[in-house]
Design an enzyme around this catalytic site. Sequence first.
Site, mmCIF file in Angstrom:
data_model
loop_
_atom_site.group_PDB
_atom_site.id
_atom_site.type_symbol
_atom_site.label_atom_id
_atom_site.label_comp_id
_atom_site.label_asym_id
_atom_site.label_seq_id
_atom_site.Cartn_x
_atom_site.Cartn_y
_atom_site.Cartn_z
ATOM 1 N N GLY A 125 3.483 -0.223 -0.886
ATOM 2 C CA GLY A 125 4.087 1.101 -0.907
ATOM 3 C C GLY A 125 3.277 2.101 -0.107
ATOM 4 O O GLY A 125 2.573 1.754 0.844
ATOM 5 N N SER A 126 3.365 3.363 -0.506
ATOM 6 C CA SER A 126 2.884 4.455 0.338
ATOM 7 C C SER A 126 1.379 4.545 0.516
ATOM 8 O O SER A 126 0.907 5.336 1.336
ATOM 9 C CB SER A 126 3.417 5.787 -0.209
ATOM 10 O OG SER A 126 4.822 5.849 -0.047
ATOM 11 N N VAL A 127 0.594 3.771 -0.227
ATOM 12 C CA VAL A 127 -0.840 3.692 0.081
ATOM 13 C C VAL A 127 -1.031 3.235 1.527
ATOM 14 O O VAL A 127 -1.975 3.623 2.213
ATOM 15 C CB VAL A 127 -1.559 2.742 -0.904
ATOM 16 C CG1 VAL A 127 -2.993 2.482 -0.475
ATOM 17 C CG2 VAL A 127 -1.548 3.337 -2.309
#
Length: 405
Positions: A125-127
């Site tokens: 995801g957005s990490v």
Amino acid sequence: NADGEGAAGLEYVLDGELDGTAGKMVYDWSTYGRIPLGTNIMTPAQDGTSYQLTIDSDLNWMTEQILAEYVKQAGASTGKAVVMNVKTGQILSLANNPGFDPSNTRSADAEDLGNRTVTEAYEPGSVQKVLTMAALADQGLVTPTTRVKVPARIASGAGYVRDSFDHGDLQLTASGVVAQSSNIGTILLSRQMEKSALSQYLAAFGLGTKTGVGLPGETSGSLPGGDMADYTRDQVAFGQALSVNAVQMAAAVNAVANGGVYVQPTIIQSATTADGEAVELPEPTTRRVVSEEAATMALEMMESVITLNENRAIPGYRTGGKSGTAQRFDPTCKCYNGFTASFVGVAPVEDPQILVYVVLDEPTNGNLGSRLALPAVNDILELALPRYNVAPSTTPAAETPLTFE
């Protein structure tokens, strides 16, 4: 196991070195017992090699307690946490939940016996946006104040990509894209870069290959090559359509915190023979992935995630972070089912020393990494920073604009 042989973990990997050599005694024997003046040869046992780990056992215990609490609060099925020394890549803590009682493994569920921080692959995801932004900055395509007009949705492949929150047209800076975790903004910025270049940067950050940390069962995850479809590039840019393990992802973000230099994560600090002589260990590999300037810009964007909401700050320390809320691939149905919530945090921003990464799988009490995993990261950082004598910050957080008129 019951035979005294290493069956899992480092006990399995290092069994031959730890075991040493058994001793033996040879002597003459008659009906009446040992013959006093007969052969009598004793070969003493030789102890094996002793290993000192980088794991801080007290910090690890505290990390396990914190992780267990936040897994419970999130209603998650499992959780994992990694704590790293930014400069050396040494792993200070590896925590898994649920765990098991090593003195009673028969009562444990089979899936709880492994080390999820290396064996489980998941979409981060957005990490992942931290790595994308660092790559764009290294190419000279983005700075923290780069402006991007973000529409309500963007065409990708046969469909559209939307953000996790409803909005009309937004005018965000690159820092605002990271702080607001805009998938659309990330796609628009990443489309400036050749797909092959993005894949090469992510490979240099360690994605798609095992870290070589030394733990058994490590997955390499998956990374699309430079010939990926355009819609795949869009997904990869914000952390879907690729997979990682937790140690692998922590090490990748750690490279950004370490001034753009990747340091191979390690769990073995030293080794000595039975005679007390030092055993030479392989040196961790290091490589520059992005310039120091690019890493600093990405770190500044990470700090915007924290300054966006004052409740995310740790008193006395400038911190940077990034949340992840990824759709979870379920191998049982070969479909997306549920979410993986995560957060990575580093401190202090002006000279990062400690990185903490927490991943919560299948949460049922929400799904946002910024709400479920960020508090766990902060609790661990608040313990680790003073424990390792990291001085509080003396400079204010960067005041980077997140929007423009």
